[in-house]
Design an enzyme around this catalytic site. Structure first.
Site, PDB file in Angstrom:
ATOM      1  N   ASN A   1      38.139  65.418 -48.232  1.00 52.39           N
ATOM      2  CA  ASN A   1      38.981  66.874 -48.061  1.00 52.39           C
ATOM      3  C   ASN A   1      37.824  67.831 -48.782  1.00 52.39           C
ATOM      4  O   ASN A   1      36.786  67.684 -48.849  1.00 52.39           O
ATOM      5  CB  ASN A   1      40.120  66.607 -49.089  1.00 52.39           C
ATOM      6  CG  ASN A   1      39.530  65.932 -50.438  1.00 52.39           C
ATOM      7  OD1 ASN A   1      38.810  66.859 -51.255  1.00 52.39           O
ATOM      8  ND2 ASN A   1      40.214  64.945 -50.838  1.00 52.39           N
TER       9      ASN A   1
ATOM     10  N   ASP B   1      45.756  54.254 -56.952  1.00 54.60           N
ATOM     11  CA  ASP B   1      46.067  55.363 -57.455  1.00 54.60           C
ATOM     12  C   ASP B   1      45.316  55.373 -58.940  1.00 54.60           C
ATOM     13  O   ASP B   1      45.824  55.014 -59.887  1.00 54.60           O
ATOM     14  CB  ASP B   1      47.769  55.602 -57.731  1.00 54.60           C
ATOM     15  CG  ASP B   1      47.929  57.161 -58.359  1.00 54.60           C
ATOM     16  OD1 ASP B   1      47.109  57.428 -59.257  1.00 54.60           O
ATOM     17  OD2 ASP B   1      48.708  57.725 -57.529  1.00 54.60           O
TER      18      ASP B   1
HETATM   19  O1  C5P Z   1      49.626  62.192 -55.787  1.00 55.80           O
HETATM   20  P1  C5P Z   1      48.848  63.310 -56.052  1.00 55.80           P
HETATM   21  O2  C5P Z   1      47.509  62.985 -55.070  1.00 55.80           O
HETATM   22  O3  C5P Z   1      49.014  64.498 -55.415  1.00 55.80           O
HETATM   23  O4  C5P Z   1      48.306  63.347 -57.545  1.00 55.80           O
HETATM   24  C1  C5P Z   1      47.146  64.212 -58.009  1.00 55.80           C
HETATM   25  C2  C5P Z   1      46.857  63.700 -59.135  1.00 55.80           C
HETATM   26  O5  C5P Z   1      46.482  62.377 -59.234  1.00 55.80           O
HETATM   27  C3  C5P Z   1      45.562  64.285 -59.549  1.00 55.80           C
HETATM   28  O6  C5P Z   1      45.302  64.292 -61.015  1.00 55.80           O
HETATM   29  C4  C5P Z   1      44.413  63.124 -58.894  1.00 55.80           C
HETATM   30  O7  C5P Z   1      43.212  63.074 -59.446  1.00 55.80           O
HETATM   31  C5  C5P Z   1      45.340  61.935 -59.202  1.00 55.80           C
HETATM   32  N1  C5P Z   1      45.068  60.753 -58.017  1.00 55.80           N
HETATM   33  C6  C5P Z   1      44.452  59.742 -58.347  1.00 55.80           C
HETATM   34  N2  C5P Z   1      44.346  58.561 -57.604  1.00 55.80           N
HETATM   35  C7  C5P Z   1      44.653  58.964 -56.178  1.00 55.80           C
HETATM   36  C8  C5P Z   1      45.432  59.877 -55.919  1.00 55.80           C
HETATM   37  C9  C5P Z   1      45.529  60.891 -56.868  1.00 55.80           C
HETATM   38  O8  C5P Z   1      44.036  59.500 -59.474  1.00 55.80           O
HETATM   39  N3  C5P Z   1      44.607  57.661 -55.334  1.00 55.80           N
END
Ligand code: C5P
Length: 427
Positions: free
Chosen positions: A228, A326
């Site tokens: 991204n 995550d």
């Molecule tokens: O779910 P989303 O990607 O919108 O969430 C954003 C938050 O989650 C950010 O703090 C990002 O660093 C973290 N994140 C993470 N691991 C992922 C996806 C997002 O730590 N696989």
């Protein structure tokens, strides 16, 4: 001046002058390593430090005033008895309107003059007149370095509170081998920043922080990946701000074009799985700030050879994806090694605050920094955020990413320094 200088750089941290507006008086002595002072000025600029330069007569035999001035963005001071200079800025003011005086390269002659309090040219006079700390970066022939007179001068300077760096050992320009080479510019910058920012009494002293930043790259084959547009600027600025407040910071970063902040341990990774592993290794920590734009999905299979685009051979079209770990949720859910404060980011394009609240609950973190990325936030220099906890909501005005970083680091320091009972009561 600093802003103008920073604007000229390509790979800089965003508006670091907001973090701390520091400047150095750099005295360039006459040695073959003088050309490296140009690189030093450049590197200091990248780290947000402005340079004003004094070039000795011998120094000007090795680098020209024009090249020094082009890099530092200011006129170069050379002569003690220059009437124009003295009327614009006297040598006393020159030596004091700075945060640190650095002599690089420091020749045997400059060391001797400084150790004995001579004041017969601009450099030695500035060294005697300054009320700021002085750092010397010696470089000379190995015999000159080993000479008892030089060693005596260095011992004297150290006793006087001057920070004298040790020269590197290696082959010298004169063909001899031994101590006397100028240390790497990187090492010089690290020492300068250490002296400029005495973080030893900051509000995060003794605390550990882990920050993730940048994008992740999820490979399809040896040449292609899913990623991204994250630039890493916000995460790098937060890591830097936390360390300036005294925290021991590890920055786990995906590929970015930024210069890693000095004084921060930087771990470079590519994929989300590598990022999680690296984060796990740094725990326990007092605070975890998850700024990285982690790819939510990765290709189910990674081909060892380049997938052919030609129809019929391979199927690039039907891409099978699997979910990435995550990282924020994993760290938030830890029982034993959960950091005291876990901060997530929520990049949203609509209904920012509602989505951020949902995310706070879903991820199990303590705070969410919500930002609207519908405009030019990704890759840009500005950010407008709301800081959301289970019980509060703060809307911050639009500001530079460095300003966001400083404010967030200060809020983190406040939170970690709140008495335990107060924090429990707020839950
Ligand atoms: O779910 P989303 O990607 O919108 O969430 C954003 C938050 O989650 C950010 O703090 C990002 O660093 C973290 N994140 C993470 N691991 C992922 C996806 C997002 O730590 N696989």
């Amino acid at each position: 001046m600093l802003k103008r200088y920073l604007d000229r750089q390509e790979l800089i941290l965003p508006e670091l002058e907001l973090v701390e507006d520091k400047s150095v008086l750099l005295i360039i002595g006459g040695g073959i390593a003088a050309y490296k002072s140009l690189e030093l000025i450049r590197e200091l600029g990248r780290q947000g430090v402005a340079c004003r330069c004094v070039l000795t007569k011998a120094g000007s035999e090795f680098v020209t005033p024009l090249s020094v001035s082009a890099l530092c963005g200011e006129k170069v001071f050379q002569d003690l008895f220059d009437l124009t200079d003295e009327s614009e800025m006297g040598h006393i003011e020159l030596s004091r309107s700075t945060d640190l005086v650095v002599v690089c390269p420091a020749t045997a002659d400059l060391l001797a003059k400084a150790a004995n309090g001579h004041a017969n040219d601009l450099a030695s006079t500035a060294l005697l007149a300054t009320d700021k700390r002085v750092m010397m970066v010696p470089t000379m022939n190995v015999r000159m370095w080993d000479h008892p007179a030089t060693q005596r001068n260095i011992a004297q300077l150290r006793e006087d509170g001057v920070h004298v760096m040790k020269p590197d050992v290696g082959p010298m320009a004169c063909g001899e081998f031994g101590p006397g080479r100028l240390p790497e510019v990187d090492a010089i910058v690290t020492d300068i920043l250490g002296l400029l920012h005495d973080a030893s009494n900051g509000p995060l002293k003794g605390r550990t922080a882990v920050v993730t930043a940048g994008p992740t790259r999820e490979p399809l084959d040896p040449v292609r990946y899913i990623s991204n547009h994250s630039s890493g600027k916000q995460g790098y600025a937060i890591a830097y701000a936390l360390s300036r407040l005294g925290a021991d910071v590890t920055l786990v970063t995906g590929p970015t074009a930024l210069t890693p902040p000095k004084g921060v341990t930087t771990v470079k990774i590519e994929t989300a799985e590598e990022m999680l592993q690296a984060v796990n290794k740094t725990l326990p920590a007092d605070v975890f700030v998850s700024v990285a734009a982690v790819a939510d999905w990765r290709p189910a299979n990674r081909s060892d050879r380049k997938i052919k685009a030609k129809a019929g051979e391979d199927k690039l079209g039907a891409l099978e994806l699997v979910e990435n770990p995550d990282i924020l949720k994993t760290v938030s859910g830890k029982r034993r090694k959960r950091p005291t404060l876990v901060v997530g980011f929520a990049a949203e394009t609509n209904d920012v605050e509602r989505h951020a609240r949902e995310k706070l609950a879903r991820k199990g973190c303590d705070w969410i920094v919500a930002n609207d990325v519908s405009g030019d936030v990704m890759g840009g220099g500005d950010n407008q955020i709301a800081l959301i906890s289970r019980t509060s909501l703060e809307r911050w005005p639009r500001m530079g990413k460095s300003a966001v970083a400083i404010k967030l680091a200060q809020r983190i320091a406040q939170e970690l320094n709140r008495p335990m009972e107060e924090r429990d009561a707020a839950e």
